[in-house]
Design a protein around this motif. Structure first.
Motif, short mmCIF file in Angstrom:
data_model
loop_
_atom_site.label_atom_id
_atom_site.label_comp_id
_atom_site.label_asym_id
_atom_site.label_seq_id
_atom_site.Cartn_x
_atom_site.Cartn_y
_atom_site.Cartn_z
N THR A 21 0.69 -1.26 0.01
CA THR A 21 -0.01 -0.13 -0.04
C THR A 21 0.82 1.10 -0.08
OG1 THR A 21 -1.77 -1.06 1.18
CG2 THR A 21 -1.73 1.27 1.24
N LEU A 22 0.73 2.17 -0.84
CA LEU A 22 1.33 3.24 -1.35
C LEU A 22 0.75 4.46 -0.58
CD1 LEU A 22 3.10 2.76 -4.59
CD2 LEU A 22 4.05 2.03 -2.38
N GLY A 23 -0.41 4.49 -0.66
CA GLY A 23 -1.31 5.64 -0.53
C GLY A 23 -2.92 5.24 -0.48
N SER A 28 -4.37 6.32 -8.41
CA SER A 28 -3.89 5.24 -9.35
C SER A 28 -3.01 5.92 -10.30
CB SER A 28 -5.09 4.69 -10.26
OG SER A 28 -5.78 3.75 -9.20
N ILE A 29 -2.04 5.30 -10.65
CA ILE A 29 -0.63 6.03 -11.47
C ILE A 29 -0.74 5.07 -12.84
CG2 ILE A 29 1.68 6.56 -11.71
CD1 ILE A 29 1.56 7.19 -8.75
N VAL A 30 -0.63 5.53 -13.91
CA VAL A 30 -0.51 4.87 -15.29
C VAL A 30 0.50 5.63 -16.06
CG1 VAL A 30 -1.69 4.49 -17.42
CG2 VAL A 30 -2.94 4.18 -15.15
N LEU A 56 0.30 1.26 -12.93
CA LEU A 56 1.73 0.96 -12.00
C LEU A 56 1.18 0.91 -10.63
CD1 LEU A 56 4.23 3.26 -13.69
CD2 LEU A 56 3.77 0.72 -14.25
N VAL A 57 0.11 1.99 -10.20
CA VAL A 57 -0.32 1.93 -8.88
C VAL A 57 -1.77 2.13 -9.08
CG1 VAL A 57 -0.59 3.19 -6.75
CG2 VAL A 57 1.60 3.04 -7.84
N LEU A 62 0.87 -0.78 -5.12
CA LEU A 62 1.74 -1.07 -6.14
C LEU A 62 1.45 -2.33 -7.08
CD1 LEU A 62 4.55 0.16 -7.55
CD2 LEU A 62 5.66 -1.41 -5.77
N ALA A 63 0.99 -2.18 -8.43
CA ALA A 63 0.47 -3.13 -8.96
C ALA A 63 1.53 -3.76 -9.70
CB ALA A 63 -0.52 -2.60 -10.07
N ARG A 64 2.42 -2.98 -10.45
CA ARG A 64 3.65 -3.54 -11.17
C ARG A 64 4.36 -2.45 -11.43
NH1 ARG A 64 1.18 -5.13 -17.10
NH2 ARG A 64 3.60 -5.84 -17.11
#
Length: 204
Positions: A21-23, A28-30, A56-57, A62-64
């Motif tokens: 968990t980052l946040g 969500s970050i792409v 990515l998030v 953090l997904a990958r």
């Protein structure tokens, strides 16, 4: 760098590895190498791997990471992230259009209507000072203060200080006004309503 390569998948003190968990779940970050309106958009990366949107998030986790084909367990897990600065340069791993996903239902006006005391940052006055090991950062900014949605006066160059993890967990809302700036790639974000950051006259 924290979202690129096998080292990001393994994690560390700051990111914690895939699944960590980052946040807040709002984040969500792409990275999208084929973004239709992107300045660096391309069908393939610098080594011929197809480009596309890579999450990515996802919902704060953090997904990958971005992986080159030679780091990937399968061809499908390669993310098309090898960029060439020019035809003479060797390709290297790098994002293309890295951005926070906006909330299409929230306008900047909605964010400004938040109650209480708010610092509305409208410009960056210089480069960021950051410590990758601890995640702390300081950024010179300017803007104006709001009190219960009303203008309470502007402020000149001051330092926005905080910690990356605290910032990501402190995002209360995102707007729909996604915009990009150029760096080592294109980096984008909508307007954000955050808590846990500090405005100071000094960087430290």
């Amino acid at each position: 760098p924290g979202l690129v390569g096998r080292e990001a998948a393994a994690g560390g003190a700051l990111l914690g590895g895939v699944g960590a968990t980052l946040g807040t779940p709002r984040i969500s970050i792409v990275d999208d190498g084929a973004r239709p309106d992107g300045l660096l958009a391309a069908a393939f990366d610098g080594e011929g791997v197809p480009c596309g949107a890579v999450t990515l998030v996802e919902a704060g986790r953090l997904a990958r990471p971005l992986l080159a084909w030679w780091e990937s367990d399968t061809p499908a897990s390669a993310t098309g992230c090898m960029r060439r600065a020019s035809w003479r340069d060797l390709p290297r791993r790098a994002p293309t259009h890295l951005h926070l996903l906006p909330d299409p239902e929230v306008s900047p006006r909605d964010l400004l209507a938040a109650g209480g005391a708010v610092a509305y940052v409208i410009d960056v006055e210089g480069g960021v000072r950051a410590d990758p090991a601890s995640g702390t950062f300081a950024l010179p900014v300017s803007g104006f203060a709001l009190l219960d949605g009303r203008d309470a006066g502007g402020f000149g160059r001051r330092w926005l200080r905080g910690n990356l993890r605290h910032w990501l967990t402190g995002v209360r809302a995102l707007g729909r006004d996604l915009a990009f700036v150029a760096g080592d790639g294109m980096f984008g974000a909508p307007s954000l309503l955050c808590e846990g950051l500090e405005l100071s006259d000094a960087a430290s």
